[in-house]
Design an enzyme around this catalytic site. Structure first.
Site, PDB file in Angstrom:
ATOM      1  N   PRO A  12      33.571   8.315  62.945  1.00  0.00           N
ATOM      2  CA  PRO A  12      34.900   7.705  62.769  1.00  0.00           C
ATOM      3  C   PRO A  12      34.834   6.562  61.761  1.00  0.00           C
ATOM      4  O   PRO A  12      33.935   5.726  61.826  1.00  0.00           O
ATOM      5  CB  PRO A  12      35.249   7.206  64.173  1.00  0.00           C
ATOM      6  CG  PRO A  12      33.927   7.065  64.870  1.00  0.00           C
ATOM      7  CD  PRO A  12      33.042   8.118  64.303  1.00  0.00           C
ATOM      8  N   THR A  45      37.427   3.778  59.902  1.00  0.00           N
ATOM      9  CA  THR A  45      38.719   3.158  59.669  1.00  0.00           C
ATOM     10  C   THR A  45      38.923   2.966  58.167  1.00  0.00           C
ATOM     11  O   THR A  45      38.092   2.366  57.495  1.00  0.00           O
ATOM     12  CB  THR A  45      38.799   1.798  60.393  1.00  0.00           C
ATOM     13  OG1 THR A  45      38.800   2.042  61.798  1.00  0.00           O
ATOM     14  CG2 THR A  45      40.062   1.039  60.014  1.00  0.00           C
ATOM     15  N   HIS A  80      36.883   5.705  72.518  1.00  0.00           N
ATOM     16  CA  HIS A  80      36.155   4.612  71.864  1.00  0.00           C
ATOM     17  C   HIS A  80      35.838   3.541  72.907  1.00  0.00           C
ATOM     18  O   HIS A  80      36.691   2.744  73.278  1.00  0.00           O
ATOM     19  CB  HIS A  80      37.024   4.041  70.746  1.00  0.00           C
ATOM     20  CG  HIS A  80      36.274   3.204  69.748  1.00  0.00           C
ATOM     21  ND1 HIS A  80      35.037   2.673  69.998  1.00  0.00           N
ATOM     22  CD2 HIS A  80      36.599   2.811  68.474  1.00  0.00           C
ATOM     23  CE1 HIS A  80      34.632   1.990  68.933  1.00  0.00           C
ATOM     24  NE2 HIS A  80      35.559   2.063  68.003  1.00  0.00           N
ATOM     25  N   GLY A  81      34.586   3.537  73.346  1.00  0.00           N
ATOM     26  CA  GLY A  81      34.147   2.542  74.309  1.00  0.00           C
ATOM     27  C   GLY A  81      33.156   1.560  73.723  1.00  0.00           C
ATOM     28  O   GLY A  81      32.388   0.928  74.463  1.00  0.00           O
ATOM     29  N   ALA A  82      33.179   1.414  72.397  1.00  0.00           N
ATOM     30  CA  ALA A  82      32.134   0.678  71.691  1.00  0.00           C
ATOM     31  C   ALA A  82      32.692  -0.498  70.892  1.00  0.00           C
ATOM     32  O   ALA A  82      33.895  -0.766  70.873  1.00  0.00           O
ATOM     33  CB  ALA A  82      31.393   1.638  70.749  1.00  0.00           C
ATOM     34  N   TYR A 111      35.670  -3.463  71.409  1.00  0.00           N
ATOM     35  CA  TYR A 111      37.096  -3.216  71.640  1.00  0.00           C
ATOM     36  C   TYR A 111      37.371  -3.187  73.154  1.00  0.00           C
ATOM     37  O   TYR A 111      36.516  -3.540  73.949  1.00  0.00           O
ATOM     38  CB  TYR A 111      37.533  -1.952  70.905  1.00  0.00           C
ATOM     39  CG  TYR A 111      37.435  -2.105  69.409  1.00  0.00           C
ATOM     40  CD1 TYR A 111      38.176  -3.072  68.733  1.00  0.00           C
ATOM     41  CD2 TYR A 111      36.568  -1.311  68.648  1.00  0.00           C
ATOM     42  CE1 TYR A 111      38.073  -3.240  67.356  1.00  0.00           C
ATOM     43  CE2 TYR A 111      36.455  -1.483  67.274  1.00  0.00           C
ATOM     44  CZ  TYR A 111      37.208  -2.447  66.636  1.00  0.00           C
ATOM     45  OH  TYR A 111      37.086  -2.630  65.274  1.00  0.00           O
ATOM     46  N   ARG A 158      32.147   7.236  72.992  1.00  0.00           N
ATOM     47  CA  ARG A 158      31.284   6.443  72.110  1.00  0.00           C
ATOM     48  C   ARG A 158      30.950   5.117  72.777  1.00  0.00           C
ATOM     49  O   ARG A 158      31.832   4.408  73.260  1.00  0.00           O
ATOM     50  CB  ARG A 158      31.969   6.175  70.770  1.00  0.00           C
ATOM     51  CG  ARG A 158      31.000   5.648  69.703  1.00  0.00           C
ATOM     52  CD  ARG A 158      31.704   5.304  68.415  1.00  0.00           C
ATOM     53  NE  ARG A 158      30.798   5.407  67.275  1.00  0.00           N
ATOM     54  CZ  ARG A 158      30.980   4.793  66.111  1.00  0.00           C
ATOM     55  NH1 ARG A 158      32.053   4.036  65.924  1.00  0.00           N
ATOM     56  NH2 ARG A 158      30.124   4.943  65.122  1.00  0.00           N
ATOM     57  N   GLY A 193      22.857   4.160  60.466  1.00  0.00           N
ATOM     58  CA  GLY A 193      21.820   4.052  59.447  1.00  0.00           C
ATOM     59  C   GLY A 193      20.906   5.248  59.325  1.00  0.00           C
ATOM     60  O   GLY A 193      19.776   5.121  58.842  1.00  0.00           O
ATOM     61  N   GLY A 227      28.337   7.892  58.746  1.00  0.00           N
ATOM     62  CA  GLY A 227      29.560   7.179  58.437  1.00  0.00           C
ATOM     63  C   GLY A 227      29.757   6.971  56.950  1.00  0.00           C
ATOM     64  O   GLY A 227      30.352   7.799  56.267  1.00  0.00           O
TER      65      GLY A 227
END
Length: 372
Positions: A29, A31, A184-186, A189, A236, A305, A326
């Protein structure tokens, strides 16, 4: 159950829950802040995702950019939502384009919690969180990067309504043609805010001991899987990243092992784990990811990475079932092909990461054009 076979490669097919994939290459994902008025996905976004959707040259699975589940879930300018009819229709055009190229795509469901600004909130109200303490972090609005606004702590009786927003968003995602969702649990947020005792200072059933702090995550995941099925649901997590002013939990290992063990009955398709510091050091803080994996029976997706060599080794050794890339996908719409033949990569332009138009978004050359 876990699906990998012995000596799998990054380029082998895999089934994750109810979703068949042509390889183990995932677009993480990202943004990009290019949604239109009303946070509606647009034609430019459709072109961007379609460019990366062919599993032979791009990603076998695309995880959409983070997509807010409700108006209060927005924290940055021009990020898309999935809570209005117009947003669902906008996403439908994108999923149709992805599927036309043979790809698969899941929607990342997002609520930023306190990582927001009053200018982005309905009626200029304070953002909501598990706490009333502001984040030592920035967000992005029409004026540029600004300090996050002080949040309002959700009342206990408000929390079921937020859980219901995630459930509704999951159903909207299926209506929009997504193959599934990733919660999105990372990255500091809303869900991560509830998880970490460095942020969560509640004294009710959602705060204090680990068993209480994982409650909100579990309720969200039960609601989502109850609506669309565990086989179309991923999650996540980022156990140690300090993103968005979220300090380390006092015991991140115990916290995340407890959460993952309690998720087991839901039969999730995959767990997407950010190793180390999001966008930074992979060895940022100690954490035993292998121990966490032993508690999870679905597909294991790794992120942060990963080079070609690291990705090949992770899948070949069985340390990962899938690898999410990413920034390389920003500048390389045909990253999958480049990984297969070990070709050079285009370099991304950070100045065009957030906001703007086609420049730095849909104008990166594919390999043949780059060579020419």
């Amino acid at each position: 159950m876990r699906y990998p076979c012995a000596m799998s490669t990054l380029f082998d097919p895999i089934r994750i829950g109810d979703i068949e994939l042509a390889s183990r290459i995932v677009m993480a994902p990202l943004t990009r802040s290019r949604a239109g008025a009303g946070q509606v996905p647009n034609a430019l976004m459709r072109e961007y995702y379609a460019q990366r959707a062919d599993p032979a040259s791009g990603a076998a699975l695309i995880v959409s950019e983070a997509t807010q589940v409700c108006p209060e879930g927005q924290g940055y300018l021009d990020t898309p939502g999935i809570h209005s009819a117009a947003q669902v229709a906008g996403w439908r055009a994108i999923t149709d384009a992805v599927h036309a190229r043979g790809g698969r795509i899941v929607a990342q469901l997002w609520h930023v919690g306190r990582i927001s600004h009053v200018s982005l909130q309905p009626g200029g109200q304070a953002p909501v969180s598990c706490t009333a303490r502001p984040a030592a972090s920035k967000t992005f609005n029409a004026g540029g990067f600004v300090d996050c606004s002080a949040p309002r702590a959700l009342a206990t009786d408000e929390i079921p309504g937020v859980v219901a927003q995630y459930r509704r968003a999951a159903l909207n995602a299926i209506e929009a043609g997504f193959d599934g969702v990733e919660v999105h649990g990372a990255n500091g947020y809303l869900i991560d805010q509830f998880l970490r005792d460095s942020v969560n200072d509640r004294s009710d059933a959602y705060g204090g001991p680990i068993e209480n702090r994982v409650r909100f995550l579990l309720e969200v995941m039960r609601a989502v899987t109850g609506a669309i099925g565990g086989g179309r649901t991923g999650l996540r997590l980022s156990p140690v990243t300090p993103s968005n002013g979220a300090g380390l939990d006092s015991d991140p290992q115990a916290l995340h092992e407890t959460a993952v063990a309690q998720l087991a009955p839901l039969g999730l398709a995959y767990l997407h784990v950010v190793e180390g510091q999001t966008g930074g050091r992979r060895d940022f803080a100690p954490f035993d990811y292998a121990a966490l994996r032993r508690r999870f029976k679905g597909a294991w997706m790794v992120n942060n990475g990963y080079t070609r060599a690291l990705a090949l080794a992770a899948v070949a050794s069985g340390a990962a079932d899938l690898v999410a890339f990413g920034k390389p996908f920003i500048a390389n719409p045909d990253l999958g092909r480049r990984l297969r033949i070990d070709a050079a990569l285009n370099a991304p332009d950070p100045a065009t990461f957030y906001g703007g138009g086609a420049a730095g978004y849909t104008d990166y050359p594919a390999l043949d054009a780059a060579l020419a």
